[in-house]
Design a protein around this motif. Structure first.
Motif, mmCIF file in Angstrom:
data_model
loop_
_atom_site.group_PDB
_atom_site.id
_atom_site.type_symbol
_atom_site.label_atom_id
_atom_site.label_comp_id
_atom_site.label_asym_id
_atom_site.label_seq_id
_atom_site.Cartn_x
_atom_site.Cartn_y
_atom_site.Cartn_z
ATOM 1 N N PHE A 302 0.837 -1.195 0.000
ATOM 2 C CA PHE A 302 0.000 0.000 0.000
ATOM 3 C C PHE A 302 0.875 1.250 0.000
ATOM 4 C CE2 PHE A 302 -2.800 -3.216 1.581
ATOM 5 C CZ PHE A 302 -4.068 -2.838 1.172
ATOM 6 N N SER A 303 0.368 2.301 -0.655
ATOM 7 C CA SER A 303 1.040 3.597 -0.558
ATOM 8 C C SER A 303 0.020 4.686 -0.863
ATOM 9 C CB SER A 303 2.230 3.695 -1.525
ATOM 10 O OG SER A 303 1.782 3.903 -2.837
ATOM 11 N N THR A 372 3.781 8.118 -1.739
ATOM 12 C CA THR A 372 4.454 8.042 -0.432
ATOM 13 C C THR A 372 5.156 6.693 -0.296
ATOM 14 O OG1 THR A 372 2.490 7.148 0.670
ATOM 15 C CG2 THR A 372 2.727 9.546 0.611
ATOM 16 N N ALA A 373 5.966 6.546 0.734
ATOM 17 C CA ALA A 373 6.719 5.310 0.956
ATOM 18 C C ALA A 373 5.754 4.129 1.093
ATOM 19 C CB ALA A 373 7.569 5.437 2.213
ATOM 20 N N PRO A 374 6.049 2.998 0.447
ATOM 21 C CA PRO A 374 5.134 1.853 0.505
ATOM 22 C C PRO A 374 5.143 1.172 1.875
ATOM 23 C CG PRO A 374 7.119 1.287 -0.711
ATOM 24 C CD PRO A 374 7.217 2.741 -0.400
ATOM 25 N N SER A 375 4.001 0.584 2.238
ATOM 26 C CA SER A 375 3.911 -0.202 3.473
ATOM 27 C C SER A 375 3.039 -1.417 3.199
ATOM 28 C CB SER A 375 3.310 0.642 4.606
ATOM 29 O OG SER A 375 1.943 0.891 4.360
ATOM 30 N N LEU A 390 -4.293 -2.523 9.631
ATOM 31 C CA LEU A 390 -3.645 -1.226 9.405
ATOM 32 C C LEU A 390 -2.777 -1.275 8.154
ATOM 33 C CD1 LEU A 390 -2.957 1.619 10.852
ATOM 34 C CD2 LEU A 390 -0.850 0.485 11.524
ATOM 35 N N ASN A 391 -3.023 -0.375 7.209
ATOM 36 C CA ASN A 391 -2.115 -0.273 6.056
ATOM 37 C C ASN A 391 -1.599 1.145 5.870
ATOM 38 O OD1 ASN A 391 -4.120 1.169 4.439
ATOM 39 N ND2 ASN A 391 -5.133 -0.819 4.182
#
Length: 603
Positions: A302-303, A372-375, A390-391
């Motif tokens: 996700f980003s 934005t930075a991926p997570s 949570l993502n």
């Protein structure tokens, strides 16, 4: 269009590891099928997007129908579907396979069986398709056909003697492959004629003039121009304005019968009315049972995606809707950020998927975007509340309320020459990997299977793997399980203010290293202001790393030529007071390059 009986139709797909020559072989088949010639032909003819041609990869599956005269003198209709090879586009492959009876499993004679060869082989097995092995690039000096046959037998369990050796580039033995397709791949058969007309929507795209164009495979009955059709899952009744086959251009026909692959235009302008995997049936005599349903796709990465110009938000929303029609693996929902304004939280299948989506939005819709930075998606458990998914790191709850956090692990399969095994195992250890198994496919090739946290894979894992293996290792991965981990939220503060778009969730042991990497990148990209700027990385209330950007300093004493020191001191003190006041009310402008640089902070 000649009237072809169903027994003379062959629906097949080409599957392989990335860069094993799928698109080149497809070009050769289409040239033999008289769809292209020296005047109209070009390399990678089925790769219609500029990005695909520039990168040399297939991103979107594509299809083409052509005719071929067999050894018995009778004409056959071939429906070919070209598929992607990269791990991030496995979902595209599974959609294409649903419209086929068989596949050509392509193996490079110079590289042998690779990770994605195995992954796509299992997809074809799961879809219950006939698998015809094809050994490609036999004209290259380093080709080893017999070794590749042995690998196909040992690692895939297919008959090595049935494998057809060809060269897609030079055309060696490709006509024999055409006959093998006729002899080996079964003809389509109706699923259930009693259901009436049923067709599967396996792909779709938006045309500015025609609306949504659905690519379909008819499984039962017949659909004719002028019919009224309905979608079994989405509902609604629509007229068939045009129906036909794709021969690199849309060729209208009177109808499509069971077993045939083509397209239908219904004049739908709202992309939300069409869903890939839906079943089309006749409104006058609807079927009672849909054909089947694709597996629900689960995004892995996700980003945040934000327009650089805030006024472009409505255009971004419209563009995302159109792109999602063509790419159902794309999941998105609205998001707002203090630093970046309004945008979307987007779920992707992997980092390449993320990169391609952004590039397509920028090229096809003229948007300037910021990612934005991926997570990844975490599971957070509380003492007295339900589990939270949570993502978005900016929504991380108070650590005092958390009982435990679980992060996703993926099962990673790497195939590499055994000489690079030591360096690869060290990389996996650095990424908190856990060994599952290792086995040799032959005397020089090893398959390594590890469990690795997905969060570790999304930061330059693939680049480092290619580096330590000198480009010879191949990678495939799939979701395995969620595991408990010691994770913390890393906040980035600029001038004392948290920048929510730069927050990230990291393993506790890597927090300081990762924080230092980010603030060093920011220091390089944030320009000097009239006051000192502190850039800090913090976990909770504790600052774990800091960098300082010094102030722009005007030489206020330049006009003093000698004289008493108190005069210079007075000017410096006045400047100091001004800077203190400016620091209290001043705001720091963070350029777009600073956000992009954080994406590139790997190992």
């Amino acid at each position: 269009m000649p009237d072809i009986p169903r027994s003379h139709i062959r629906n097949f797909s080409i599957i392989a590891h990335i860069d094993h020559g799928k698109s080149t072989l497809a070009d050769r088949l289409l040239a033999l099928g008289k769809l292209t010639d020296e005047r109209t032909g070009k390399d990678q003819i089925l790769d219609s997007m500029d990005i695909e041609r520039e990168r040399g990869i297939t991103i979107k599956s594509n299809s083409a129908s052509f005719y071929w005269k067999g050894e018995n003198g009778e004409t056959y209709l071939f429906n070919l579907i070209d598929t992607p090879g990269h791990v991030d586009f496995t979902y595209e492959v599974s959609r294409s396979l649903a419209a086929c009876e068989g596949v050509l499993l392509l193996v490079d004679a110079t590289q042998g069986v690779q990770a994605q060869t195995l992954a796509n082989f299992y997809l074809a097995l799961e879809a219950d398709l006939y698998i015809l092995p094809v050994i490609n690039k036999i004209d290259l000096p380093s080709a080893d056909v017999e070794k590749t046959r042995a690998q196909i037998e040992k690692s895939l369990g297919l008959s090595g003697t049935d494998a057809v050796p060809v060269s897609g580039k030079s055309g060696i033995n490709v006509e024999a492959l055409m006959q093998a397709i006729i002899d080996k791949i079964p003809a389509p058969r109706e699923q259930d004629a009693a259901q009436g007309a049923r067709a599967l929507v396996f792909d779709a795209y938006f045309d500015t003039y025609r609306g949504v164009v659905e690519k379909i495979r008819v499984f039962d009955g017949e659909i004719k121009k002028g019919d009224q059709i309905s979608f079994m899952r989405k509902g609604g009744v629509h007229p068939v304005n045009e129906i036909g086959i794709s021969q690199l251009r849309l060729v209208p026909q009177d109808s499509l019968k069971a077993g045939e692959v083509g397209y239908v235009v219904t004049g739908i302008k709202n992309v939300a009315e069409v869903m890939l995997g839906d079943t089309i049936t006749l409104a006058a005599k609807p079927a009672s049972v849909p054909l089947f349903k694709y597996k629900e796709v689960k995004p892995m990465v996700f980003s945040g995606l934000f327009p650089v110009n805030g006024d472009d938000y409505p255009l971004l929303k419209e563009s995302m809707d159109k792109l999602a029609l063509n790419d159902p693996a794309l999941i998105y929902e609205p998001e707002s950020s203090e630093a970046l304004g309004f945008g979307f939280r987007v779920g992707y299948l992997g980092l390449l998927h993320m990169e391609i989506v952004q590039e397509r939005l920028e090229r096809e819709f003229g948007l300037a975007l910021l990612t934005t930075a991926p997570s990844v998606t975490y599971h957070i458990y509380f003492q007295h509340k339900p589990m939270m998914t949570l993502n978005n790191p900016a929504e991380f709850p108070d650590p005092g309320d958390i009982d435990r956090i679980e992060e996703p692990y993926v099962k990673v399969a790497i195939i590499s020459p055994s000489e690079h095994m030591g360096a690869i195992l060290q990389l996996l250890a650095d990424k908190r990997g856990e060994n599952v198994s290792m086995n040799y496919l032959d005397t020089t090739t090893v398959q390594i299977i590890y469990l690795v946290p997905l969060a570790e894979m999304i930061f330059e894992f693939y680049d480092r793997l290619k580096s330590v293996s000198r480009g010879y290792a191949s990678l495939d991965y799939e979701f395995a399980e969620y595991r408990r981990s010691t994770l913390v939220k890393l906040d980035i503060l600029v001038h004392g203010n948290k920048v929510d778009a730069l927050s990230m969730i990291v393993h506790k042991s890597a927090a300081e290293t990762r924080g230092r990497q980010v603030i060093e990148q920011l220091k390089e990209h944030i320009s000097k202001h009239q006051f000192v700027i502190a850039i800090q990385a913090a976990v909770g209330g504790k600052v774990i790393a800091r960098e300082t950007i010094s102030a722009l300093r005007k030489n206020v004493t330049a006009k003093c030529y000698g004289g008493d020191i108190s005069r210079k001191r007075k000017l410096l003190d006045k400047q100091k007071e001004g800077k203190k006041r400016m620091k209290m009310i001043g705001s720091v402008e963070i350029p777009q390059e600073a956000f992009l640089s954080v994406l590139k902070t790997g190992d």
